[in-house]
Design an enzyme around this catalytic site. Structure first.
Site, short mmCIF file in Angstrom:
data_model
loop_
_atom_site.label_atom_id
_atom_site.label_comp_id
_atom_site.label_asym_id
_atom_site.label_seq_id
_atom_site.Cartn_x
_atom_site.Cartn_y
_atom_site.Cartn_z
N CYS A 86 28.36 41.53 56.59
CA CYS A 86 28.86 41.07 57.89
C CYS A 86 29.35 39.63 57.82
CB CYS A 86 27.77 41.16 58.95
SG CYS A 86 27.23 42.83 59.26
N CYS A 206 22.90 47.25 71.12
CA CYS A 206 23.49 47.24 69.78
C CYS A 206 24.98 46.96 69.89
CB CYS A 206 23.33 48.60 69.10
SG CYS A 206 21.64 49.22 69.02
N HIS A 330 32.44 43.85 66.94
CA HIS A 330 32.01 43.45 65.60
C HIS A 330 32.73 44.24 64.52
CE1 HIS A 330 29.65 42.06 62.33
NE2 HIS A 330 28.69 42.95 62.36
#
Ligand SMILES: [Zn+2]
Lengths: 386, 130
Positions: A86, A206, A330
């Protein structure tokens, strides 16, 4: 290292765009960054591209940087891909900072791009490199942070409703960000009542599956003067840490603490000097843990920052003003550079309705991956209004 | 469990990472004669002092550091999966399924045979009254 400045930023909106391509996403972000900086393709001397899942999902493990640059009209220069979980985008930003800061190049391009909506196992949590054996026993990344959340609740007595406030806050911030994936406000009840993923983390606790790209142009002072660039933001420091593999309390990430200390030391500032921050809120619990590991508040007191409004727009230290990973989205490799996009926008005073008044110093933080039950990579950048 | 069935460590680790011992499972780790660090799975070089490790069988006994319930477990697992973070008495941390519903954090646990992806032979932890 000599001084390095961010001279231009660009990004695509984040969302689910299964009908586009990584090439088109990357091109759009690069062209936006060049236009924002007011420079041309031929001014770019070096480029680094962050991407984490293009190999598995798009059969393109290498060459994403060359593809996106070619697509945007950039040729012949040195280009390299950066894979670091990430933190791939943050690490590409750091590589570009090192390339310009070292004096080897005067104008560098950092790109991050990812398209996750095409993944075949859609609806399932992403798997993680580095946890193959644990994966055969059922491990998923949400499981890790659910373990952290339960441990955190056990130690502090905080309940799931407090964790859920992070998702509500970041959605409220995202409602003011045109690039954000999810912009409709949500309530505490909606976060807590959404389907359970990994107890106590519900679906709205999430981050979503996202596609998108972000880019930044980094320059030396000499290049800024020669090209007559303005609206500069200075990179005060960049740090990168990996796991210590000590089996510490799972509710904290020691590598984040070490990355933050290194970044504060290099920047010669402390956490009390930070006016605005983008942190790696992949799950609600993460943002609270990060407040503590980054030094924004004492250990085990992070929940109070979200409860008091300290980390909301208008508070003492607004965090995730973009909406964060939870609501801006994301797309792994793009995230670190999208964080810089938000902080640069804030430090230039161009954030409109979500502007943090008088913001002078901003911080970005990305943490990703696992190696043997510890997190693998953490990157922190500190930026300042020039 | 039959010796012909698939194991969770097939093709992933150089050596087996666990072996059945009656109703329990022993975890196959290593230790550093120089600094005393213990590792699981087995490793060659100490991450604490960089000295060489030697194999060591671990009891599979530990304490539950935290646990969760995966409502949406990965491909190859049926239904809900309870997953734990266990600190073995010898030191290493292990992430693996736990058998019990609502176990208390800090409770004593023991590795026992359990199923991995697609029912492969593996291990999980069970709460021990002690
Ligand atoms: Zn040692």
């Amino acid at each position: 290292m000599r001084e390095v400045f961010v001279a231009g930023i660009g990004m695509t909106p984040f969302g689910r765009f299964p009908d586009t391509t990584i090439e088109a996403l990357g091109r759009q972000a690069i062209l936006a960054a060049l236009e924002d900086a007011g420079i041309g393709q031929n001014d770019v001397e070096v480029a680094y591209a962050g991407h984490a899942r293009t190999g598995r999902l798009h059969k393109r493990e290498n060459g994403v940087g060359q593809l996106c640059c070619w697509s945007a009209g950039i040729r012949e220069i040195p280009i390299a891909g950066v894979g670091n979980f990430c933190a791939s985008g943050s690490t590409a930003l750091r590589e570009t900072w090192m390339a310009v800061g070292s004096g080897l190049y005067d104008v560098g391009l950092a790109i991050g791009v990812e398209q996750l909506s095409k993944r075949p196992e859609g609806g399932q949590p992403l798997t993680s490199d580095g946890m193959e054996l644990e994966g055969e026993l059922g491990f998923t990344p949400p499981a890790f942070f659910a373990l952290a959340a339960r441990r955190y609740m056990h130690t502090t007595g905080v309940d799931p409703a407090v964790l859920a406030q992070v998702a509500v806050k970041n959605r409220r911030h995202a409602s003011l960000n045109p690039y954000a994936q999810y912009r409709s406000p949500i309530t505490l009840g909606e976060v807590l009542g959404s389907p359970m993923v990994a107890d106590p983390l519900t679906r709205l606790s999430c981050c979503p599956t996202s596609d998108g790209a972000a880019a930044a142009i980094l320059v030396s002072r000499e290049a800024a003067e020669r090209l007559e660039l303005d609206r500069l933001v200075r990179v005060l420091s960049s740090s990168l840490a990996s796991g210590g593999y000590r089996g510490d309390d799972i509710a904290h990430l020691d590598l984040d603490h070490r990355a933050a200390l290194a970044a504060y030391e290099m920047a010669d500032v402390g956490p009390e000097d930070v006016d605005v921050a983008e942190v790696h809120d992949a799950f609600t619990i993460c943002e609270i843990i990060h407040y503590e590991d980054l030094g924004f508040c004492p250990m085990w007191e992070g929940a109070a920052m979200v409860q008091s409004g300290d980390s909301s727009l208008g508070g003492r230290l607004p965090v995730s003003t973009s909406g964060g990973l939870l609501s801006r989205g994301h797309p792994l490799g793009a995230t670190g550079i999208a964080q810089a996009h938000e902080v640069v926008t804030q430090l230039r005073g161009e954030a409109g309705e979500r502007q943090v008044e008088g913001a002078r110093i901003g911080l970005t933080h990305c943490v990703g991956g696992f190696v043997t039950s510890d997190a693998a990579a953490s990157a922190v950048h500190i930026l300042a209004a020039a | 469990m039959s010796s012909e069935s698939k194991r969770i460590d097939d093709g992933l680790e150089a050596a087996p990472v666990f072996e059945a011992a009656g109703p329990e499972v022993r975890l196959l780790g290593s230790e550093c004669p120089r600094c005393g660090a213990v590792a699981f799975p087995r490793r060659e070089v100490c991450v604490r002092c960089a000295g060489p490790h030697r194999p060591r069988e671990l009891s599979g006994a530990g304490r539950l550091h935290s646990w969760t319930r995966l409502a949406n477990p990965p491909h190859g697992f049926d239904g809900e999966l309870r997953y734990g973070c266990v600190d073995l008495v010898e030191g290493p941390r292990v992430l693996a399924p736990v058998a019990d519903a609502e176990p208390a954090i800090g409770v004593a646990v023991q590795a026992v045979p359990g199923a991995g992806r697609h029912g492969a032979d593996g291990f999980r932890f069970e709460v021990r009254d002690a």
